[in-house]
Scaffold this motif. Structure first.
Motif, PDB file in Angstrom:
ATOM      1  N   PRO A  72     -12.186  -7.860  -7.949  1.00 49.09           N
ATOM      2  CA  PRO A  72     -11.401  -8.932  -8.567  1.00 49.09           C
ATOM      3  C   PRO A  72      -9.891  -8.710  -8.457  1.00 49.09           C
ATOM      4  O   PRO A  72      -9.119  -9.515  -8.957  1.00 49.09           O
ATOM      5  N   TRP A  73      -9.470  -7.654  -7.765  1.00 50.84           N
ATOM      6  CA  TRP A  73      -8.052  -7.280  -7.838  1.00 50.84           C
ATOM      7  C   TRP A  73      -7.161  -8.080  -6.888  1.00 50.84           C
ATOM      8  O   TRP A  73      -6.081  -8.476  -7.252  1.00 50.84           O
ATOM      9  N   LYS A  74      -7.618  -8.244  -5.645  1.00 47.39           N
ATOM     10  CA  LYS A  74      -6.803  -8.911  -4.616  1.00 47.39           C
ATOM     11  C   LYS A  74      -5.379  -8.385  -4.625  1.00 47.39           C
ATOM     12  O   LYS A  74      -4.413  -9.154  -4.695  1.00 47.39           O
ATOM     13  N   ALA A  75      -5.245  -7.087  -4.571  1.00 50.89           N
ATOM     14  CA  ALA A  75      -3.941  -6.477  -4.808  1.00 50.89           C
ATOM     15  C   ALA A  75      -3.384  -5.732  -3.600  1.00 50.89           C
ATOM     16  O   ALA A  75      -2.638  -4.776  -3.755  1.00 50.89           O
ATOM     17  N   LEU A  76      -3.759  -6.131  -2.394  1.00 50.88           N
ATOM     18  CA  LEU A  76      -3.138  -5.514  -1.214  1.00 50.88           C
ATOM     19  C   LEU A  76      -2.612  -6.604  -0.292  1.00 50.88           C
ATOM     20  O   LEU A  76      -3.272  -7.624  -0.092  1.00 50.88           O
ATOM     21  N   ASP A  77      -1.433  -6.375   0.285  1.00 52.49           N
ATOM     22  CA  ASP A  77      -0.895  -7.323   1.259  1.00 52.49           C
ATOM     23  C   ASP A  77      -1.162  -6.889   2.693  1.00 52.49           C
ATOM     24  O   ASP A  77      -1.215  -7.715   3.598  1.00 52.49           O
ATOM     25  N   THR A  78      -1.278  -5.568   2.904  1.00 56.92           N
ATOM     26  CA  THR A  78      -1.506  -5.082   4.277  1.00 56.92           C
ATOM     27  C   THR A  78      -2.393  -3.836   4.278  1.00 56.92           C
ATOM     28  O   THR A  78      -2.452  -3.108   3.285  1.00 56.92           O
ATOM     29  N   THR A  79      -3.079  -3.606   5.385  1.00 57.38           N
ATOM     30  CA  THR A  79      -3.746  -2.338   5.695  1.00 57.38           C
ATOM     31  C   THR A  79      -3.835  -2.272   7.209  1.00 57.38           C
ATOM     32  O   THR A  79      -4.374  -3.209   7.821  1.00 57.38           O
ATOM     33  N   THR A  80      -3.293  -1.240   7.815  1.00 57.47           N
ATOM     34  CA  THR A  80      -3.327  -1.171   9.272  1.00 57.47           C
ATOM     35  C   THR A  80      -4.063   0.061   9.765  1.00 57.47           C
ATOM     36  O   THR A  80      -5.102  -0.035  10.393  1.00 57.47           O
ATOM     37  N   CYS A  81      -3.522   1.226   9.485  1.00 58.06           N
ATOM     38  CA  CYS A  81      -4.161   2.451   9.951  1.00 58.06           C
ATOM     39  C   CYS A  81      -3.730   3.560   9.019  1.00 58.06           C
ATOM     40  O   CYS A  81      -2.864   3.360   8.168  1.00 58.06           O
ATOM     41  N   MET A  82      -4.312   4.757   9.192  1.00 65.20           N
ATOM     42  CA  MET A  82      -4.071   5.820   8.226  1.00 65.20           C
ATOM     43  C   MET A  82      -2.602   6.238   8.172  1.00 65.20           C
ATOM     44  O   MET A  82      -2.010   6.588   9.187  1.00 65.20           O
ATOM     45  N   GLY A  83      -2.048   6.192   6.979  1.00 67.84           N
ATOM     46  CA  GLY A  83      -0.670   6.599   6.740  1.00 67.84           C
ATOM     47  C   GLY A  83       0.330   5.464   6.798  1.00 67.84           C
ATOM     48  O   GLY A  83       1.469   5.606   6.360  1.00 67.84           O
ATOM     49  N   ALA A  84      -0.089   4.309   7.308  1.00 66.35           N
ATOM     50  CA  ALA A  84       0.854   3.215   7.564  1.00 66.35           C
ATOM     51  C   ALA A  84       1.383   2.558   6.293  1.00 66.35           C
ATOM     52  O   ALA A  84       2.363   1.820   6.342  1.00 66.35           O
ATOM     53  N   SER A  85       0.745   2.821   5.148  1.00 67.60           N
ATOM     54  CA  SER A  85       1.220   2.160   3.924  1.00 67.60           C
ATOM     55  C   SER A  85       2.691   2.467   3.678  1.00 67.60           C
ATOM     56  O   SER A  85       3.499   1.561   3.452  1.00 67.60           O
ATOM     57  N   ILE A  86       3.048   3.748   3.734  1.00 67.40           N
ATOM     58  CA  ILE A  86       4.404   4.139   3.336  1.00 67.40           C
ATOM     59  C   ILE A  86       5.438   3.683   4.372  1.00 67.40           C
ATOM     60  O   ILE A  86       6.477   3.127   4.027  1.00 67.40           O
ATOM     61  N   SER A  87       5.107   3.888   5.644  1.00 67.16           N
ATOM     62  CA  SER A  87       6.068   3.480   6.672  1.00 67.16           C
ATOM     63  C   SER A  87       6.211   1.961   6.732  1.00 67.16           C
ATOM     64  O   SER A  87       7.322   1.435   6.860  1.00 67.16           O
ATOM     65  N   MET A  88       5.100   1.256   6.600  1.00 64.10           N
ATOM     66  CA  MET A  88       5.204  -0.208   6.613  1.00 64.10           C
ATOM     67  C   MET A  88       5.943  -0.712   5.379  1.00 64.10           C
ATOM     68  O   MET A  88       6.707  -1.688   5.454  1.00 64.10           O
ATOM     69  N   ALA A  89       5.742  -0.031   4.260  1.00 62.34           N
ATOM     70  CA  ALA A  89       6.462  -0.425   3.038  1.00 62.34           C
ATOM     71  C   ALA A  89       7.969  -0.313   3.272  1.00 62.34           C
ATOM     72  O   ALA A  89       8.744  -1.199   2.895  1.00 62.34           O
ATOM     73  N   LEU A  90       8.375   0.772   3.930  1.00 64.82           N
ATOM     74  CA  LEU A  90       9.810   0.924   4.231  1.00 64.82           C
ATOM     75  C   LEU A  90      10.280  -0.250   5.095  1.00 64.82           C
ATOM     76  O   LEU A  90      11.307  -0.876   4.793  1.00 64.82           O
ATOM     77  N   GLY A  91       9.518  -0.544   6.118  1.00 58.76           N
ATOM     78  CA  GLY A  91       9.869  -1.666   6.993  1.00 58.76           C
ATOM     79  C   GLY A  91       9.912  -2.981   6.231  1.00 58.76           C
ATOM     80  O   GLY A  91      10.761  -3.841   6.499  1.00 58.76           O
ATOM     81  N   MET A  92       9.036  -3.133   5.268  1.00 53.29           N
ATOM     82  CA  MET A  92       9.006  -4.377   4.488  1.00 53.29           C
ATOM     83  C   MET A  92      10.240  -4.512   3.597  1.00 53.29           C
ATOM     84  O   MET A  92      10.713  -5.621   3.350  1.00 53.29           O
ATOM     85  N   THR A  93      10.767  -3.371   3.138  1.00 51.39           N
ATOM     86  CA  THR A  93      12.003  -3.476   2.352  1.00 51.39           C
ATOM     87  C   THR A  93      13.170  -3.805   3.281  1.00 51.39           C
ATOM     88  O   THR A  93      14.058  -4.565   2.931  1.00 51.39           O
ATOM     89  N   LEU A  94      13.146  -3.220   4.488  1.00 47.25           N
ATOM     90  CA  LEU A  94      14.286  -3.389   5.402  1.00 47.25           C
ATOM     91  C   LEU A  94      14.326  -4.767   6.038  1.00 47.25           C
ATOM     92  O   LEU A  94      15.405  -5.325   6.262  1.00 47.25           O
ATOM     93  N   GLY A  95      13.154  -5.324   6.297  1.00 50.36           N
ATOM     94  CA  GLY A  95      13.123  -6.585   7.041  1.00 50.36           C
ATOM     95  C   GLY A  95      12.959  -7.820   6.175  1.00 50.36           C
ATOM     96  O   GLY A  95      12.807  -8.915   6.700  1.00 50.36           O
ATOM     97  N   ALA A  96      12.985  -7.637   4.849  1.00 51.55           N
ATOM     98  CA  ALA A  96      12.695  -8.766   3.955  1.00 51.55           C
ATOM     99  C   ALA A  96      13.740  -9.868   4.068  1.00 51.55           C
ATOM    100  O   ALA A  96      14.917  -9.607   4.339  1.00 51.55           O
ATOM    101  N   SER A  97      13.306 -11.106   3.826  1.00 46.32           N
ATOM    102  CA  SER A  97      14.222 -12.243   3.868  1.00 46.32           C
ATOM    103  C   SER A  97      15.135 -12.218   2.644  1.00 46.32           C
ATOM    104  O   SER A  97      14.895 -11.468   1.694  1.00 46.32           O
ATOM    105  N   GLU A  98      16.168 -13.059   2.642  1.00 48.02           N
ATOM    106  CA  GLU A  98      17.138 -13.092   1.535  1.00 48.02           C
ATOM    107  C   GLU A  98      16.464 -13.257   0.177  1.00 48.02           C
ATOM    108  O   GLU A  98      16.708 -12.502  -0.744  1.00 48.02           O
ATOM    109  N   ASP A  99      15.539 -14.254   0.077  1.00 52.46           N
ATOM    110  CA  ASP A  99      14.942 -14.501  -1.242  1.00 52.46           C
ATOM    111  C   ASP A  99      13.916 -13.433  -1.592  1.00 52.46           C
ATOM    112  O   ASP A  99      13.428 -13.384  -2.702  1.00 52.46           O
ATOM    113  N   ASP A 100      13.573 -12.591  -0.651  1.00 55.92           N
ATOM    114  CA  ASP A 100      12.509 -11.616  -0.874  1.00 55.92           C
ATOM    115  C   ASP A 100      13.051 -10.212  -1.092  1.00 55.92           C
ATOM    116  O   ASP A 100      12.334  -9.322  -1.500  1.00 55.92           O
TER     117      ASP A 100
END
Ligand SMILES: Cc1ncc(C[n+]2csc(CCOP(=O)(O)OP(=O)(O)O)c2C)c(N)n1
Ligand code: SF4
Ligand code: SF4
Ligand code: SF4
Lengths: 616, 207
Positions: free
Chosen positions: A388-416
């Motif tokens: 019932p959680w539906k609490a993930l936006d991405t999953t790619t491969c092992m370890g990618a959570s942290i690196s992708m999270a960094l990329g998501m902070t860096l590449g976010a749009s103005e309102d995001d």
């Protein structure tokens, strides 16, 4: 100890492909065997660890495990390494260079493809590595062959001076059938081969070795056409002849018992001359392979006229039925269309276990998901993407959570761009490939909130030990990686490292809310064990007493011990309709972890022995 | 009960953690004891508990492909009624379903996304399948040990196999004698209880 470990020569046993392969590896005189767990390959090393006179180990990831095996081979031992298909992506850096360097003692890599994706993030075909890396590939079709080819692979590795890949699929790894075993042969240790021109991969050496590799290719190409592992089986119905390998061979034999079949046990490089010879005697040639049209493409390039994935499915598992229809159609026979007679039943996706320590983090994340981005990783906690959680936006491969999270902070749009980003990663996955991404966050002064879900186990693959559990593959005590110290040492501010008991949910929630507000990276580490390991201890179970208001809040924990007894639609005075779900707790399953108690407003979740009188 | 190629195909279905794989393991061992060729294969989803688990056991003179083709199962052993319903199209004409009536609802049903079928046993029967059903869960609870569902189900099918019920029972009881001797007698009784329950279900159907 598993009975098979003590089995005598010529005795017969019901073994899975993984058990049989392990037996073969042991009999081949291997000294060092390594792996990182991964379905469907995990049981190979688990079984090898049971045998005497062999060093078996879990490595932190597949690249490391292969490199350990390579080291053992260079100094003259026979060495073995096992992994699942996606593991080779991680290990490929080592593999693609070692193929040039070659071997001293025999080196065998078993790769298990999850055909049909029962437990993986993709369905890749490992036979490509043979082409890419100029490496021989053996493909067993059942347990007996897995056992025999394991032994054979070491001889071939030493004969041709290169690593050999044994390509397995789920239908070899996890099928049990009868195997006749032999006994362990002592291996004459080769000693270190002192030859920097072979082992030191600088361009000048590697350039010379390219020529050696070319010669090896030629020798292999000649050998596969003589090798007894590749053979034609006669059949009286010559309207079609099949070229096949692995379990697909068994499906073909069952579907077309009278057809000629060319079976490839040694499938890379392709035994083209032998197949051309076979093709002469049949009207139509059909290649049956899992999963990519690989053999098919190579045979077409060699000038053969044939059918393959143009009539057969391009993905997923084959079976006698899947093969039969299209082939009969090709032969012009009238084929009845398969009518779907299956009955409609709800899906039953895998769930987290009752009282899983990941339930509470996901309960919290599901409540704040609209305010944050959540990058997930691979493990049991990937299930947090589902109900019932539906609490993930991405999953790619092992370890990618942290690196992708960094990329998501860096590449976010103005309102995001003010949205906090959370990375969720397990303990085994963090040690596999999460450490470097975290260092990358720190070095580049990024801001990610890492939730390190430490359940002291590699839960997803069955609870294996790893460098952070304090025990080795044999269950013996081993140094235990200290996550707090590690993350502090690489630069996380000690104030931003938070240990939390996930069953104390209000505290967990408060800490998450505090940490996502920080303007520097944080690491929140949970500390309760996977419930399927013996580190977990049950408490007195709970029940729901009179007074459940049907608010359904406890259901949002996702604990499968909480069961809906009935539903109602309540109409408020305002006319608003509210769905009510009244629940009970299946006390036989409940472990008394207390997680759900804090979700219940009216406080009606109580210990099983609770009575009103006693409480008054 | 065997097919053209002389094979017996038994499909054991249930949910992770119910002992489906152990059941198919003992069936395989019984067939080996009788000198037959055997293959046993599982399709279990991810490693966690609670997902669908199916285990295929095929035995006879020579087994090739490990999975039982749709429409060729002689017998379905359903550890859970909705699961038996999900897989009943794998039965051949004249195949049998032995079903534990004890229901296990997944979270997706709990949160109201899907409905549990009203009467799975009847739905299977409506397909023309010969169904035997009883509550193995309740029986196991009477014995005070939910894990006995497995042995109870093995007892229930033991009179529907191409070999003597005792062959299967001996293997189960012997396994416990070796691993957990204190549970051997309990499993013996659970096996017989399952056998009886199946016989009674047959009688009820005949009435
Ligand atoms: C490269 C690679 N290797 C192995 C796997 C198989 N695998 C999936 S998740 C996982 C580890 C899970 O352990 P952990 O991170 O501790 O999480 P848990 O399952 O315990 O929650 C493994 C080994 C994979 N998917 N990819
Ligand atoms: S196996 Fe362990 S980590 Fe995985 S869902 Fe179950 S309790 Fe959680
Ligand atoms: S206490 Fe609540 S959350 Fe924990 S196992 Fe029992 S029902 Fe599940
Ligand atoms: S949280 Fe409490 S009141 Fe609400 S459904 Fe659960 S038990 Fe009932």
């Amino acid at each position: 100890m598993n009975a098979i470990v003590k089995a005598h020569a010529q005795s017969k046993h019901l073994l899975s492909g993984n058990e049989a392969l392990a037996r073969g590896v042991w009999e081949a005189g291997v000294n060092v065997a390594t792996a990182y767990p991964g379905t469907p390959s995990t049981e190979i090393l688990e079984n090898l660890a049971l045998y005497p006179d062999i060093h078996a180990q879990w490595s932190v990831n597949e690249k490391v495990s292969l490199e350990v095996a390579i080291g053992a081979c260079v100094v003259g031992s026979r060495a073995f390494c096992a992994m699942k298909h996606v593991g080779v992506n991680v290990a490929s850096d080592a593999l693609m260079s070692q193929t040039l360097a070659g071997v001293n003692g025999g080196l065998v890599l078993a790769v298990a493809d999850d055909v049909g994706l029962s437990s993986s993030q993709n369905e890749q075909d490992s036979r490509f590595w043979g082409r890419f890396g100029h490496l021989p590939i053996l493909e067993p079709c059942d347990s007996q062959e897995a056992y025999e080819m394991a032994i054979r692979a070491f001889d071939l590795s030493e004969q041709f001076g290169c690593p050999v890949i044994i390509r397995l699929t789920t239908r070899v790894c996890h099928v049990k059938s009868i195997v006749e075993v032999g006994e362990r042969k002592a291996y004459a240790h080769k000693g270190f081969l002192n030859d920097p021109s072979k082992w030191v991969m600088v361009p000048s050496n590697a350039k010379n070795l390219l020529a050696t590799q070319g010669k090896r290719d030629d020798l292999l190409k000649a050998y596969v056409n003589e090798c007894d592992l590749n053979f034609a089986e006669e059949g009286k119905d010559k309207r079609v002849g099949f070229v096949t390998s692995g379990p697909a061979y068994l499906h073909v034999k069952e579907a077309f018992p009278d057809a000629p079949v060319f079976k490839m046990g040694f499938s890379c490089p392709l035994p083209i001359a032998k197949i051309k010879n076979f093709a002469k005697d049949v009207d139509k040639l059909i290649v049956v392979e899992e999963t990519e049209p690989l053999v098919e493409t190579e045979l077409r390039a060699a000038g053969l006229d044939l059918y393959g994935k143009d009539i057969l499915p391009k993905t997923g598992e084959l079976s006698p039925l899947v093969i039969k229809g299209p082939v009969l159609k090709l032969l012009g026979e009238v084929v009845e269309d398969q009518v779907d007679t299956s009955l409609d039943v709800f899906p039953r996706p895998p769930t987290m276990c009752v009282a899983c320590p990941h339930l509470s983090p996901y309960y919290c994340l599901s409540k704040i998901h609209n305010k944050v981005r959540i990058a997930g990783d691979i493990g049991c906690y990937t299930l947090g993407a589902g109900h019932p959680w539906k609490a993930l936006d991405t999953t790619t491969c092992m370890g990618a959570s942290i690196s992708m999270a960094l990329g998501m902070t860096l590449g976010a749009s103005e309102d995001d761009k003010d949205k906090p980003v959370i990375a969720v990663i397990g303990d085994s996955t963090f040690l596999h490939m999460g450490l470097q991404p975290l260092l990358d966050v720190i070095y580049n002064q990024g801001n990610v909130t890492v939730m390190l879900l430490d359940n002291r186990a590699t839960g997803m693959t069955g609870g294996q030990e790893h460098a952070g559990t304090g025990f080795d593959i044999n269950g013996k005590e081993a140094p235990r990686a200290n996550f707090e110290k590690i993350v502090e040492a690489i630069g996380i501010n000690p104030d931003r490292i938070r240990r939390v008991n996930p069953y104390e949910m209000p505290t967990m929630f408060k800490i998450i809310k505090e940490e996502i507000k920080q303007n520097e990276p944080s690491v929140i580490i949970t500390n309760q064990p996977c419930v399927l390991t013996d580190r977990f201890h049950k408490h007195e179970p709970l029940k729901v007493v009179d007074g459940c208001t049907g608010c359904g809040n406890c259901l949002s924990t996702g604990c499968p011990a909480i069961i809906v007894t009935h539903r109602e639609t309540e109409v408020r005075k305002s006319g608003k309709e509210i769905e009510k779900a009244y629940v009970e707790i299946e006390s036989a399953a409940c472990t008394g972890c207390n997680l759900c108690v804090s979700t219940c407003g009216p406080d009606v979740i109580k210990p099983v022995n609770f009575t009103k009188e006693a409480a008054q | 009960m065997s097919n053209v190629n002389g094979l017996t195909n038994i499909l054991v279905v249930g949910i992770g953690g119910q002992g489906v794989m152990t059941a198919s393991e003992v069936l395989s061992m019984a067939a080996i004891k009788l000198g037959m060729d055997v293959k046993k294969t599982e399709v279990a989803g991810m490693a966690q508990r609670g997902g669908v688990v199916t285990s295929h056991v095929r035995f006879g003179p020579k087994v090739l492909s490990p999975a039982i083709p749709k429409g060729e199962a002689d017998l379905i052993v359903g550890f859970e009624p909705a699961e038996a319903m999900r897989w009943c199209d794998h039965l051949k004409d004249g195949g049998i379903a032995m079903v534990n009536r004890f229901r296990i609802k997944p979270p997706v049903v709990n949160v109201g996304l899907f409905d549990y079928p009203e009467d799975p046993i009847q739905s299977i029967r409506d397909q023309g399948v010969e169904v035997y059903d009883f509550d193995a869960g309740a029986l196991a609870q009477e014995f005070g040990e939910m894990r006995l569902v497995n042995t109870i189900m093995m007892g229930a099918i033991s009179d529907h196999l191409p070999f003597e019920a005792e062959v299967l029972k001996d293997i189960i009881v012997e396994r416990f004698r070796q691993k957990k001797p204190e549970l051997a007698d309990l499993n013996d009784r659970a096996f017989e209880a399952g056998r009886m329950a199946a016989a009674q279900s047959a009688k009820k159907a005949a009435e």
